[in-house]
Design an enzyme around this catalytic site. Structure first.
Site, mmCIF file in Angstrom:
data_model
loop_
_atom_site.group_PDB
_atom_site.id
_atom_site.type_symbol
_atom_site.label_atom_id
_atom_site.label_comp_id
_atom_site.label_asym_id
_atom_site.label_seq_id
_atom_site.Cartn_x
_atom_site.Cartn_y
_atom_site.Cartn_z
ATOM 1 N N TYR A 179 -59.518 38.266 -19.753
ATOM 2 C CA TYR A 179 -60.076 39.472 -20.366
ATOM 3 C C TYR A 179 -61.272 39.123 -21.246
ATOM 4 C CZ TYR A 179 -55.547 41.669 -19.203
ATOM 5 O OH TYR A 179 -54.423 42.133 -18.574
ATOM 6 N N HIS A 200 -50.888 34.356 -15.152
ATOM 7 C CA HIS A 200 -51.466 35.659 -14.814
ATOM 8 C C HIS A 200 -51.201 36.056 -13.355
ATOM 9 C CE1 HIS A 200 -54.935 38.460 -16.255
ATOM 10 N NE2 HIS A 200 -54.022 39.129 -15.588
#
Length: 266
Positions: A38, A96
């Site tokens: 992010y 992730h």
């Protein structure tokens, strides 16, 4: 203990991101979800630093990207996450994506296991892992994830994955819990339920997920919606209402066709 409601920080970057996350903390959110990919761990850390909330009252999680699945890279990446956020530990750290074509996720998992032993993280988990991936983690390391964060919304309700997670005492957490504002917000079925309960469509969807036993991490920059997304405990959906939302499930319900069996993210 993973909070039922957290605050997603995807695409909240820079000064504006700090202000939005600070606003969320002021509105009562105590769980913050970020990821290396992010590119906003510094933003999250700055918002935490600006708040007067004691560290032990916060639940902060981040995620390891596919490019750092090799053991030593993973350890260093977790340390860098902490440095960027200016924290001594993370409450939760996830892999992730499994990136099964690369097939390094077991090595990454061993790094998370050791990071937990080193005191860098309190709990460890995965994101977007299928049962076959989790079975292999358990088989090769003997350690199951505490949480599996997956795409979950009314078009993709993940009944089999939820069942598997529950049987293995793994918390299911929904990313994109409202479907990233896709067509689901216009579904007449959900709109009708929202009118009956005098709630927003978003609140109905989040309540549906919580009643499924799923933790949610909605994101909003709006003060009003931030408060609405937390106001989920003064009403309850009936079995019929729950089923009518679950029945919106589609065979191709993923938002971006990101199938963990083949999808790769680095």
């Amino acid at each position: 203990m993973v909070p039922l409601i957290g605050f997603g920080t995807y695409k909240l970057n820079g000064a504006q991101g700090v202000n939005t996350i600070t606003q969320a903390l002021n509105n009562g959110y105590r769980a913050l979800d970020t990821a290396v990919n992010y590119e906003n761990e510094g933003t999250v850390g700055q918002a935490i630093k600006r708040s007067s909330i004691p560290r032990e009252q916060l639940f902060v999680s981040s995620k390891l990207p596919g490019r750092h699945h090799h053991y030593h890279e993973a350890i260093v990446t977790i340390q860098e996450s902490l440095y960027r956020m200016q924290l001594d530990y993370l409450d939760l750290y996830l892999i992730h994506w499994p990136n099964p074509l690369e097939d390094n996720y077991v090595e990454a998992w061993q790094a998370l296991i050791d990071a937990q032993k080193f005191g860098l993280v309190r709990s460890i988990g995965v994101s977007n892992f299928l049962p076959e991936h989790i079975d292999r983690l358990e088989r090769e390391t003997g350690v199951l994830p505490a949480i599996n964060q997956i795409e979950l919304h009314p078009y993709w309700s993940q009944s089999e994955q939820r069942k598997y997670n529950a049987e293995h005492k793994i918390v299911t957490q929904a990313w994109s819990p409202i479907g990233r504002a896709n067509a689901v917000l216009s579904e007449p079925v959900i709109q009708k339920i929202a009118q009956k309960h005098s709630k927003t469509v978003g609140q109905i969807i989040l309540r549906w997920e919580i009643q499924l036993g799923v933790s949610v991490i909605p994101k909003s920059s709006s003060q009003v919606r931030q408060l609405q997304n937390k106001a989920l405990f003064d009403f309850e959906l009936s079995t019929a209402e729950m089923d009518s939302i679950t029945n919106l499930d589609k065979t191709d319900g993923r938002n971006k066709n990101q199938d963990p069996a083949t999808y790769q993210e680095f």
